[in-house]
Scaffold this motif. Structure first.
Motif, mmCIF file in Angstrom:
data_model
loop_
_atom_site.group_PDB
_atom_site.id
_atom_site.type_symbol
_atom_site.label_atom_id
_atom_site.label_comp_id
_atom_site.label_asym_id
_atom_site.label_seq_id
_atom_site.Cartn_x
_atom_site.Cartn_y
_atom_site.Cartn_z
ATOM 1 N N UNK A 19 -1.079 -8.899 -3.266
ATOM 2 C CA UNK A 19 0.027 -8.012 -2.919
ATOM 3 C C UNK A 19 -0.217 -7.333 -1.570
ATOM 4 N N UNK A 20 -1.448 -6.850 -1.366
ATOM 5 C CA UNK A 20 -1.784 -6.212 -0.093
ATOM 6 C C UNK A 20 -1.734 -7.233 1.033
ATOM 7 N N UNK A 21 -2.260 -8.437 0.794
ATOM 8 C CA UNK A 21 -2.232 -9.488 1.823
ATOM 9 C C UNK A 21 -0.793 -9.770 2.257
ATOM 10 N N UNK A 22 0.129 -9.830 1.327
ATOM 11 C CA UNK A 22 1.537 -10.106 1.655
ATOM 12 C C UNK A 22 2.107 -9.010 2.556
ATOM 13 N N UNK A 50 -10.906 5.683 4.473
ATOM 14 C CA UNK A 50 -10.027 5.078 5.476
ATOM 15 C C UNK A 50 -9.133 4.004 4.871
ATOM 16 N N UNK A 51 -9.664 3.296 3.867
ATOM 17 C CA UNK A 51 -8.844 2.298 3.172
ATOM 18 C C UNK A 51 -7.668 2.991 2.495
ATOM 19 N N UNK A 60 1.653 2.132 0.372
ATOM 20 C CA UNK A 60 1.092 1.372 -0.747
ATOM 21 C C UNK A 60 0.108 2.229 -1.539
ATOM 22 N N UNK A 61 0.423 3.508 -1.680
ATOM 23 C CA UNK A 61 -0.513 4.415 -2.342
ATOM 24 C C UNK A 61 -0.697 4.131 -3.827
ATOM 25 N N UNK A 62 0.169 3.303 -4.422
ATOM 26 C CA UNK A 62 0.020 2.988 -5.846
ATOM 27 C C UNK A 62 -0.987 1.872 -6.102
ATOM 28 N N UNK A 63 -1.518 1.272 -5.045
ATOM 29 C CA UNK A 63 -2.515 0.211 -5.200
ATOM 30 C C UNK A 63 -3.774 0.786 -5.847
ATOM 31 N N UNK A 64 -4.326 0.058 -6.818
ATOM 32 C CA UNK A 64 -5.573 0.468 -7.456
ATOM 33 C C UNK A 64 -6.710 0.163 -6.477
ATOM 34 N N UNK A 120 3.392 1.858 11.515
ATOM 35 C CA UNK A 120 3.827 3.074 10.807
ATOM 36 C C UNK A 120 5.292 3.424 11.082
ATOM 37 N N UNK A 121 5.919 2.738 12.035
ATOM 38 C CA UNK A 121 7.308 3.065 12.369
ATOM 39 C C UNK A 121 8.296 2.269 11.527
#
Length: 122
Positions: A19-22, A50-51, A60-64, A120-121
């Protein structure tokens, strides 16, 4: 039963990584740009903090994070993710030889502020 739990966690970790890779593939031109974005301290290593910060900035703050780091950091040895671990986990394109990677990284590092602003934009 314990093996089932371990295998289930590994499967979830792989799903999180995919999911992160995508998202990284959609946001960055190459994996070196993504690494530079995560390497907030600019020390060629990504700490757990930092991660987490980079994932928040990518919304993507819901990523475990724990499952993701264990999946990336070879054996969870030091808790930090280096360039090799990051590109091994997240590369969505051919990297080429060592010289090609170094050139890609140097280019990304020189464009750090532009990479950050673009990511970030959106």
């Amino acid at each position: 039963r314990r093996n089932n739990t371990i295998e289930a966690k590994k499967a979830i970790g792989r799903e999180v990584l995919e999911r992160v890779r995508a998202v990284l593939q959609a946001k960055f031109g190459n994996v070196a740009e993504a690494f530079v974005f995560f390497d907030h301290a600019a020390n060629d290593r990504i700490s757990l903090g930092n991660f987490a910060l980079a994932l928040r900035r990518l919304k993507m703050e819901t990523v475990n994070l724990q499952l993701l780091i264990v999946e990336i950091d070879s054996g969870f040895i030091d808790g930090d993710v280096d360039e090799f671990e990051f590109r091994k986990a997240f590369a969505w394109h051919p990297i080429g030889d060592h010289l090609g990677w170094e050139e890609m990284m140097m280019s990304a590092k020189m464009r750090r502020s532009q990479i950050f602003a673009a990511a970030t934009s959106q």
